[in-house]
Design a protein around this motif. Structure first.
Motif, PDB file in Angstrom:
ATOM      1  N   GLU A   1       0.837  -1.208   0.000  1.00 37.72           N
ATOM      2  CA  GLU A   1       0.000   0.000   0.000  1.00 37.72           C
ATOM      3  C   GLU A   1       0.872   1.258   0.000  1.00 37.72           C
ATOM      4  OE1 GLU A   1      -3.290   2.156   2.888  1.00 37.72           O
ATOM      5  OE2 GLU A   1      -3.002  -0.016   3.048  1.00 37.72           O
ATOM      6  N   LEU A   2       1.863   1.295   0.870  1.00 40.14           N
ATOM      7  CA  LEU A   2       2.778   2.433   0.921  1.00 40.14           C
ATOM      8  C   LEU A   2       3.579   2.542  -0.371  1.00 40.14           C
ATOM      9  CD1 LEU A   2       4.208   4.749   2.436  1.00 40.14           C
ATOM     10  CD2 LEU A   2       5.746   3.021   3.408  1.00 40.14           C
ATOM     11  N   PHE A   3       4.059   1.413  -0.888  1.00 41.18           N
ATOM     12  CA  PHE A   3       4.844   1.409  -2.122  1.00 41.18           C
ATOM     13  C   PHE A   3       4.051   2.036  -3.267  1.00 41.18           C
ATOM     14  CE2 PHE A   3       6.386  -0.337  -6.096  1.00 41.18           C
ATOM     15  CZ  PHE A   3       7.762  -0.193  -5.973  1.00 41.18           C
ATOM     16  N   LYS A   4       2.786   1.655  -3.398  1.00 43.46           N
ATOM     17  CA  LYS A   4       1.952   2.176  -4.486  1.00 43.46           C
ATOM     18  C   LYS A   4       1.650   3.661  -4.307  1.00 43.46           C
ATOM     19  CE  LYS A   4      -0.065  -2.159  -5.969  1.00 43.46           C
ATOM     20  NZ  LYS A   4      -1.284  -2.812  -6.464  1.00 43.46           N
ATOM     21  N   LYS A   5       1.658   4.149  -3.070  1.00 47.38           N
ATOM     22  CA  LYS A   5       1.482   5.583  -2.829  1.00 47.38           C
ATOM     23  C   LYS A   5       2.760   6.344  -3.168  1.00 47.38           C
ATOM     24  CE  LYS A   5      -2.069   5.287   0.728  1.00 47.38           C
ATOM     25  NZ  LYS A   5      -2.365   5.441   2.162  1.00 47.38           N
ATOM     26  N   GLN A   6       3.921   5.749  -2.847  1.00 42.74           N
ATOM     27  CA  GLN A   6       5.202   6.397  -3.127  1.00 42.74           C
ATOM     28  C   GLN A   6       5.517   6.408  -4.613  1.00 42.74           C
ATOM     29  OE1 GLN A   6       7.640   3.905  -0.532  1.00 42.74           O
ATOM     30  NE2 GLN A   6       8.174   5.721   0.672  1.00 42.74           N
ATOM     31  N   PHE A   7       5.161   5.341  -5.303  1.00 45.57           N
ATOM     32  CA  PHE A   7       5.520   5.182  -6.716  1.00 45.57           C
ATOM     33  C   PHE A   7       4.243   4.930  -7.512  1.00 45.57           C
ATOM     34  CE2 PHE A   7       8.902   3.560  -3.978  1.00 45.57           C
ATOM     35  CZ  PHE A   7       9.930   4.413  -4.324  1.00 45.57           C
ATOM     36  N   ILE A   8       3.506   6.022  -7.787  1.00 44.42           N
ATOM     37  CA  ILE A   8       2.189   5.903  -8.419  1.00 44.42           C
ATOM     38  C   ILE A   8       2.251   5.289  -9.809  1.00 44.42           C
ATOM     39  CG2 ILE A   8       1.119   7.718  -7.048  1.00 44.42           C
ATOM     40  CD1 ILE A   8       1.613   9.624  -9.405  1.00 44.42           C
ATOM     41  N   GLU A   9       3.416   5.294 -10.399  1.00 43.97           N
ATOM     42  CA  GLU A   9       3.596   4.657 -11.707  1.00 43.97           C
ATOM     43  C   GLU A   9       3.242   3.167 -11.651  1.00 43.97           C
ATOM     44  OE1 GLU A   9       7.263   3.904 -14.847  1.00 43.97           O
ATOM     45  OE2 GLU A   9       7.596   5.139 -13.083  1.00 43.97           O
ATOM     46  N   PHE A  10       3.379   2.565 -10.472  1.00 40.85           N
ATOM     47  CA  PHE A  10       3.175   1.125 -10.332  1.00 40.85           C
ATOM     48  C   PHE A  10       1.892   0.767  -9.569  1.00 40.85           C
ATOM     49  CE2 PHE A  10       7.842   1.868 -10.384  1.00 40.85           C
ATOM     50  CZ  PHE A  10       8.085   1.346 -11.651  1.00 40.85           C
ATOM     51  N   THR A  11       0.910   1.672  -9.542  1.00 42.09           N
ATOM     52  CA  THR A  11      -0.320   1.397  -8.801  1.00 42.09           C
ATOM     53  C   THR A  11      -1.114   0.223  -9.373  1.00 42.09           C
ATOM     54  OG1 THR A  11      -1.453   3.121 -10.060  1.00 42.09           O
ATOM     55  CG2 THR A  11      -0.626   3.721  -7.875  1.00 42.09           C
ATOM     56  N   ASP A  12      -0.975  -0.031 -10.660  1.00 42.53           N
ATOM     57  CA  ASP A  12      -1.729  -1.122 -11.281  1.00 42.53           C
ATOM     58  C   ASP A  12      -0.971  -2.451 -11.290  1.00 42.53           C
ATOM     59  OD1 ASP A  12      -3.840   0.612 -11.754  1.00 42.53           O
ATOM     60  OD2 ASP A  12      -3.066   1.197 -13.726  1.00 42.53           O
ATOM     61  N   VAL A  13       0.250  -2.452 -10.769  1.00 43.67           N
ATOM     62  CA  VAL A  13       1.045  -3.681 -10.735  1.00 43.67           C
ATOM     63  C   VAL A  13       0.506  -4.570  -9.613  1.00 43.67           C
ATOM     64  CG1 VAL A  13       3.352  -4.645 -10.394  1.00 43.67           C
ATOM     65  CG2 VAL A  13       3.070  -2.500 -11.647  1.00 43.67           C
ATOM     66  N   PRO A  14       0.226  -5.844  -9.898  1.00 42.89           N
ATOM     67  CA  PRO A  14      -0.281  -6.746  -8.854  1.00 42.89           C
ATOM     68  C   PRO A  14       0.712  -6.905  -7.696  1.00 42.89           C
ATOM     69  CG  PRO A  14      -0.472  -7.751 -11.035  1.00 42.89           C
ATOM     70  CD  PRO A  14       0.318  -6.499 -11.208  1.00 42.89           C
ATOM     71  N   VAL A  15       0.173  -7.079  -6.498  1.00 43.75           N
ATOM     72  CA  VAL A  15       0.996  -7.215  -5.291  1.00 43.75           C
ATOM     73  C   VAL A  15       1.959  -8.394  -5.426  1.00 43.75           C
ATOM     74  CG1 VAL A  15       0.945  -7.645  -2.802  1.00 43.75           C
ATOM     75  CG2 VAL A  15      -0.738  -6.128  -3.828  1.00 43.75           C
ATOM     76  N   GLU A  16       1.531  -9.466  -6.067  1.00 43.06           N
ATOM     77  CA  GLU A  16       2.405 -10.639  -6.243  1.00 43.06           C
ATOM     78  C   GLU A  16       3.652 -10.265  -7.047  1.00 43.06           C
ATOM     79  OE1 GLU A  16      -0.921 -10.737  -7.449  1.00 43.06           O
ATOM     80  OE2 GLU A  16      -1.636 -11.451  -5.505  1.00 43.06           O
ATOM     81  N   VAL A  17       3.482  -9.417  -8.060  1.00 42.52           N
ATOM     82  CA  VAL A  17       4.625  -8.973  -8.871  1.00 42.52           C
ATOM     83  C   VAL A  17       5.520  -8.054  -8.048  1.00 42.52           C
ATOM     84  CG1 VAL A  17       5.319  -7.682 -10.937  1.00 42.52           C
ATOM     85  CG2 VAL A  17       3.375  -9.257 -11.042  1.00 42.52           C
ATOM     86  N   LEU A  18       4.908  -7.151  -7.275  1.00 46.35           N
ATOM     87  CA  LEU A  18       5.701  -6.271  -6.397  1.00 46.35           C
ATOM     88  C   LEU A  18       6.547  -7.095  -5.443  1.00 46.35           C
ATOM     89  CD1 LEU A  18       3.168  -3.453  -5.404  1.00 46.35           C
ATOM     90  CD2 LEU A  18       4.965  -3.368  -7.140  1.00 46.35           C
ATOM     91  N   GLN A  19       5.971  -8.147  -4.883  1.00 45.02           N
ATOM     92  CA  GLN A  19       6.698  -8.999  -3.937  1.00 45.02           C
ATOM     93  C   GLN A  19       7.879  -9.682  -4.615  1.00 45.02           C
ATOM     94  OE1 GLN A  19       5.999  -9.314  -0.442  1.00 45.02           O
ATOM     95  NE2 GLN A  19       8.094 -10.071  -0.647  1.00 45.02           N
ATOM     96  N   ILE A  20       7.698 -10.122  -5.849  1.00 45.29           N
ATOM     97  CA  ILE A  20       8.792 -10.756  -6.591  1.00 45.29           C
ATOM     98  C   ILE A  20       9.952  -9.779  -6.744  1.00 45.29           C
ATOM     99  CG2 ILE A  20       9.476 -11.597  -8.880  1.00 45.29           C
ATOM    100  CD1 ILE A  20       6.614 -12.843  -9.048  1.00 45.29           C
ATOM    101  N   TYR A  21       9.636  -8.535  -7.110  1.00 46.73           N
ATOM    102  CA  TYR A  21      10.697  -7.542  -7.307  1.00 46.73           C
ATOM    103  C   TYR A  21      11.279  -7.056  -5.982  1.00 46.73           C
ATOM    104  CZ  TYR A  21      10.201  -7.595 -12.292  1.00 46.73           C
ATOM    105  OH  TYR A  21      10.213  -7.983 -13.600  1.00 46.73           O
ATOM    106  N   TRP A  22      10.484  -7.032  -4.915  1.00 49.56           N
ATOM    107  CA  TRP A  22      11.017  -6.713  -3.578  1.00 49.56           C
ATOM    108  C   TRP A  22      12.032  -7.776  -3.173  1.00 49.56           C
ATOM    109  CZ3 TRP A  22      10.333  -2.722  -0.061  1.00 49.56           C
ATOM    110  CH2 TRP A  22      10.820  -2.938   1.227  1.00 49.56           C
ATOM    111  N   ASP A  23      11.662  -9.045  -3.390  1.00 47.89           N
ATOM    112  CA  ASP A  23      12.583 -10.143  -3.068  1.00 47.89           C
ATOM    113  C   ASP A  23      13.868 -10.022  -3.880  1.00 47.89           C
ATOM    114  OD1 ASP A  23      10.664 -11.103  -1.323  1.00 47.89           O
ATOM    115  OD2 ASP A  23       9.929 -12.653  -2.699  1.00 47.89           O
ATOM    116  N   MET A  24      13.749  -9.598  -5.137  1.00 49.46           N
ATOM    117  CA  MET A  24      14.932  -9.374  -5.972  1.00 49.46           C
ATOM    118  C   MET A  24      15.792  -8.243  -5.394  1.00 49.46           C
ATOM    119  SD  MET A  24      14.636  -9.218 -10.088  1.00 49.46           S
ATOM    120  CE  MET A  24      13.039  -9.890 -10.419  1.00 49.46           C
ATOM    121  N   ALA A  25      15.136  -7.187  -4.938  1.00 48.11           N
ATOM    122  CA  ALA A  25      15.844  -6.024  -4.380  1.00 48.11           C
ATOM    123  C   ALA A  25      16.652  -6.414  -3.150  1.00 48.11           C
ATOM    124  CB  ALA A  25      14.847  -4.920  -4.031  1.00 48.11           C
TER     125      ALA A  25
END
Length: 149
Positions: free
Chosen positions: A15-39
């Motif tokens: 929720e916070l990530f999508k507020k900080q980076f509005i470009e990625f508001t439509d990206v599914p949470v599962e995809v965000l988690q994959i890239y967080w794990d990569m980070a």
């Protein structure tokens, strides 16, 4: 450590990530988690003496956004990176300029605005000085133990 936080591992707050980076508001949470794990492979996710608390969470978020921009693009599957130097609309043509950097790490981060922000954050975090490997004497005026070189 100057930070008052207890030593803990930072987790994705979608929720916070999508507020900080509005470009990625439509990206599914599962995809965000994959890239967080990569980070987490690039930035240690546990509070430490170099960076902790909100700064560490921001660094992980910036790296996640950087990796998303490089690999996932704007959610359309078209990744984009670099500074645009030319663009054509009819039959689509875009030119990118490689950033002026000293290291591959800087080049890698300078490909997106998020990576550039992360690079500045990490440079500010290390102002006190740190090094990897080598002898401590090469990082000081005096040798370890107080004698002069």
């Amino acid at each position: 450590m100057n930070c008052k936080c207890e030593n803990h591992k930072h987790e994705l707050n979608a929720e916070l990530f999508k507020k900080q980076f509005i470009e990625f508001t439509d990206v599914p949470v599962e995809v965000l988690q994959i890239y967080w794990d990569m980070a987490e492979n690039y930035i240690y996710a546990w509070d430490n003496c170099l960076i902790c608390c909100d700064k560490l969470h921001l660094a992980l978020s910036l790296m996640t956004a950087h990796l998303l921009k490089l690999n996932y693009g704007d959610g359309d599957g078209q990744p984009t990176a670099g500074v645009v130097t030319s663009a054509t609309e009819g039959s689509v043509s875009v030119g990118f300029q490689p950033p002026q950097t000293n290291t591959m790490w800087e080049w890698f981060l300078c490909q997106t605005p998020y990576g550039q922000q992360l690079l500045m954050l990490l440079k500010m975090a290390r102002i006190g000085g740190f090094y990897v490997g080598g002898r401590p004497e090469t990082q000081a005026i005096r040798k370890v133990g107080g004698s002069w070189k």
